[in-house]
Each structure stands twice: as C-alpha cells, then as structure tokens.
Design a protein around this motif. Sequence first.
Motif, PDB file in Angstrom:
ATOM      1  N   ASP A 269       0.731  -1.540  -0.114  1.00 42.23           N
ATOM      2  CA  ASP A 269      -0.497  -0.762  -0.181  1.00 42.23           C
ATOM      3  C   ASP A 269      -0.355   0.372   0.831  1.00 42.23           C
ATOM      4  OD1 ASP A 269      -2.959   0.319   0.137  1.00 42.23           O
ATOM      5  OD2 ASP A 269      -4.022  -1.585   0.406  1.00 42.23           O
ATOM      6  N   LEU A 270      -0.350   1.612   0.328  1.00 33.72           N
ATOM      7  CA  LEU A 270      -0.088   2.754   1.216  1.00 33.72           C
ATOM      8  C   LEU A 270      -1.134   2.883   2.308  1.00 33.72           C
ATOM      9  CD1 LEU A 270       1.035   5.498  -1.327  1.00 33.72           C
ATOM     10  CD2 LEU A 270       2.448   4.267   0.309  1.00 33.72           C
ATOM     11  N   MET A 271      -2.336   2.312   2.092  1.00 37.76           N
ATOM     12  CA  MET A 271      -3.421   2.498   3.043  1.00 37.76           C
ATOM     13  C   MET A 271      -3.550   1.322   4.011  1.00 37.76           C
ATOM     14  SD  MET A 271      -4.733   5.388   2.425  1.00 37.76           S
ATOM     15  CE  MET A 271      -3.964   6.518   1.293  1.00 37.76           C
ATOM     16  N   ALA A 272      -2.887   0.209   3.751  1.00 40.48           N
ATOM     17  CA  ALA A 272      -3.089  -0.985   4.576  1.00 40.48           C
ATOM     18  C   ALA A 272      -2.299  -0.901   5.878  1.00 40.48           C
ATOM     19  CB  ALA A 272      -2.664  -2.221   3.792  1.00 40.48           C
ATOM     20  N   ALA A 273      -2.760  -1.636   6.893  1.00 43.72           N
ATOM     21  CA  ALA A 273      -2.046  -1.677   8.168  1.00 43.72           C
ATOM     22  C   ALA A 273      -0.709  -2.370   7.973  1.00 43.72           C
ATOM     23  CB  ALA A 273      -2.870  -2.421   9.201  1.00 43.72           C
TER      24      ALA A 273
END
Lengths: 356, 149
Positions: A269-273
């Motif tokens: 997920d490009l947005m996840a930490a």
Amino acid sequence: MKNWPKELSIWLDDRFGLSAITQFLKEKPVPQHKHSIWLYTGSAILLFFVIQVVTGFMLILYYKPTLDAANASVARIMTEVPLGWIIRSVHSWSSTFMIAFVFIHLISIWLTKSYRKPREITWMSGVFLLACSLVFGFTGYLLPWDDLSLSATKVGTDIPRSIPVVGAWVTKLLRGGGDVTGDTLTRFFGIHVCILPIFIFLLLAIHVYLIQKKGMSIPLDAETRNEDVPTIPFWPNFVYREMVVWLVLVGILFSIAIVFPPSLDKQADLMAAAPEGVKPEWYFLFLFQTLKIFPAKILFVNGDSVAVLIMLLAGLFIFFLPVIDNKPTERKGKIITALGYVLVVYALIMSVWSLL
Amino acid sequence: MKLKHSLFTRRQFLNGLFGGWITALLATFIYPVVKFIFPAYREPDEVILLFSDFEGMAPGSVKRFPWGSKPGILKKNDDGTYLAFVGVCTHLDCNVAYLPEQKKFFCACHDGWYDEYGTNIGGPPAHPLRRLVVEIAAPDLIIKREDVE
Ligand code: HEM
Ligand code: FES
C-alpha cells in the motif's frame, strides 16, 4: 543408415565446423593443485543461472507486472497454478545460491590472485557479472509487490540520491519518477526479464571467451618458481567431475526449495507506514548495516553521502584490483590479499549484526 | 588512392564522412531516449480535501491523505489546530507512522524518530519531516506546499 547418428554429426560438422571447438576442449588443460576446488564455482554459477532462466521463463507465463495485479498473480502462482509454488521457490532459492557462488567465486579469485596478468579483463567482466547478479536480485525482490518489498525498494532506490550531482537523477531513473509507484514496478519488471538477461548473456560470452582464450591460471608460487603443474583434460575428465558437483547442488537446491518456500505478504500500500523489520535480501545486509551505523552528520556533511561515497570507491577499487595489484609477489600484493580477508570478515560481521 | 595535392586519401575521406554521419545520427537519438526514460514528475501544488472528513478527528490523532504518490499526514493538535506533513522519512524515503501514545513519528526502516512537530530527534534522519500548509475554507480543507502562495 545403421550408423546414422555418426553420419548426421559428420553432415552437421561439414556445415558448422564445430569439431574445432570439441577438439579445443579435449586439449584444454585444467591444472590440478591445492586450490583447484575453486575452479568448480564458475560452473556452479552457470548452473544456477540456467535454472534462473528456465524457471523465470515459466513464471513469466503467469506473472502480471502491474500495480493492481502483481501481488495477486504471485498469490495465484503459489496457490492455483499446478506446481507453481515449487517453481517460484526454486527461482527464489536459486537466485540466493547463484549470488552466493558469485561472491565465493570472486573472493577465491581475489585470494589466489588468478586475476593477475593477462586475466585483468576476465576479472573486470566478472565484476560486471556480479553487478548484474545483484541488480537481478534487487529488481526481482520488488516484483511480488508486498509491503516489505515496497519499503526495501524505496530505501534502495533512495540511496543513490546522496551521491553528489548525479544522485537525484539516478534515483529518478531507477524509480521512473519521484516516488516508487506502479511505474517503478513496470520498469523493474522490464529490467529483470528483458534488459538484464541480454546484458548478462553478452558479459558471460566475453567472460567465458576470455577464460578459453587465456586458459586456466596456475597458483602464484608455482608460476614464480616456474614449476610444472599436473593437468587433466577439460573434456571429458573435468566436466564429469563438475557434473557430480552439479548433481549434489541441484539436490540441495530442490530440497531446500521444497521445504522452505518463500512467503508472500499482503499487497503493498503506497500510503501505509513501513512495516517493522524492513530488510533487504541477505546479500545487501552488510551494506544496509553500514548505512545504519553511519551517524546522520559527520562534521558538516551528510553521513549517508559519506557512506555511499566510500562504497562507490570500494567498488572502483575492486573493479581495478588487477591493475592496482601489479606486484603480486611483493609486500603490496600481500596487503591486497589481506584486504580480501578483511572484506570477508567485515561482510560477515555486519550481516550477522544486522540480524540481531 | 591519393591525389597529389590532396590532404587525405579517398578512403580516409569516406571513412571520415560516414563515421561523422553515423556519430551525428546516433547523437540525435540520445536526447529523445534520455527524455523518454526520465518521466516528467511534479508534486502537487495543493490538494483539496473535504473538511468534513477530517473535522471529527480526536485531538492528538492523525489521518492520512494522498499527497501525489506520497502519503500526507494530517495531525490534529491538542489545541484543535492542524498540522500537515509529507509522511515520508527524510532519511531514505520510507513512509513513517505516528505513535499517538508517545507523541512521536516513527520510521521502521532504520529506527528514525521525530517529535510531534516533525523535528528529527533520533536515529539516522538528518532533517525534520517536511511540513505542508493547512488552510481551512469550509467545506474544503486545502493543503499546500510551503512555497506556494
Ligand atoms: C554470473 C556470474 C559468473 C559466471 C556464470 C562465471 C563463470 C565462470 C566460469 C565458468 C569460469 C571458469 C571456471 C572457474 O575458474 O571457476 C570462470 C572463471 C573466472 N571468473 Fe567468473 N563467473 C561469474 C562471475 C565472476 C565474478 C563476479 C568474477 C570476479 C569479479 C569473476 C572472475 C573470474 C576470473 C578472473 C576467472 C578466471 C579464473 C582462472 O583462470 O583461474 N567471475 N567464471
Ligand atoms: S528511511 Fe527512515 S530511518 Fe531510514
């Protein structure tokens, strides 16, 4: 027509003239001495490389190199495709074996100084082969597109950025943009399955040609004392021995691949930490740990830039080693051999440390 | 063949001509190739979000929003004001996490730490997290680059 295989081979030889090559291989002497065992590492690398090509061609039939489909297509290879999990596992383990043997090959040549005149270009083409192998590993690692591979790739492609002047461009070139995105995935796929294979075939051709042209080296002390080293013919004596080694290696490879198939995490997920425990593949661990122990600032400069520059210099040093080590029997030559041992110990300590 | 007063032989002249022609031709290919492999990339000047999606955040909590292809992180301070960051570590670009109990940002890649204002306080990062400007213009929540007016 009783003896048709023989007749066919004569017919073919009339056209291709390959008997010159077989004749050459029958006459090619392979020296037998106390370091001969290292001569088997080169063909072990070739063995694993061929396995990579074959399993890679198979995986390509099902793999989909896009943001939405990559992770799921690997999951499908692992669960639905008949024997897919073994193929993926063999591809993954064989890459580890191949790179391990490239390291062993390189270090054995370093320590026995087989790179010395007239084999300088053989060594340099070998350093490029090492680089190709590492890039194969690095680009392949992203392809399953899971959380860990995304973060590892973000870090890996950001490292060149600390090189002065050209760094930012290199990062952009690798990523296909400012960030790791679906474009990076497509780019890595193209490099992994199309661009690199062509390069590595060319390099292998040069490497293997030079090995035939220059013959096998003999140990330094035998050479300086002008001793005769006993030899065996390359074909069939040496090749049969190599085959025994291949058989054992293939056995080990498949046993490990079947018992320890590689894992697959959830889709990146490009947005996840970043997840905990982001680590590169084992062969980058010593570099990873080196970066980690460098302080953020050394005097007034960025610590990472210093670390990356040191690594680049070390790479150049290794590439030019045969030219630098121009007096192999003297003190300088001994120091360079000692440096080889230091490198091995350093890499081992750093790798183990990074796992603690 | 070389004429008496000529500087070159005919072969040298032709080699120079064709060699120069091929080199010039190849050189004209380099520019488009380089152009092609470096895609144009611009990070957004601003993104416009719906304020209602963020209004109900508990003080001290964070919420993510897409800032181009990077994660943006909007944090509601205890006093009800907002701070926005580009949620990538200034060390080597990993996406950071916010740990509300410790009031710190954390990067798992090499154990980098930032305080609740994004200042680097531990580990390898040498710079604070990048800040973005938050503007509330209900019903919109506008998040801008610091250098955009
Ligand atoms: C894909 C990677 C590689 C393959 C497939 C490969 C293959 C081979 C083979 C089959 C041989 C002959 C047998 C032997 O001496 O072991 C050889 C020799 C050699 N290789 Fe490689 N190699 C690879 C990588 C490297 C690397 C990384 C280096 C060093 C940086 C290197 C340097 C040399 C040299 C100098 C020789 C000549 C040794 C001698 O004459 O005694 N090779 N290689
Ligand atoms: S990328 Fe965040 S600490 Fe290295």
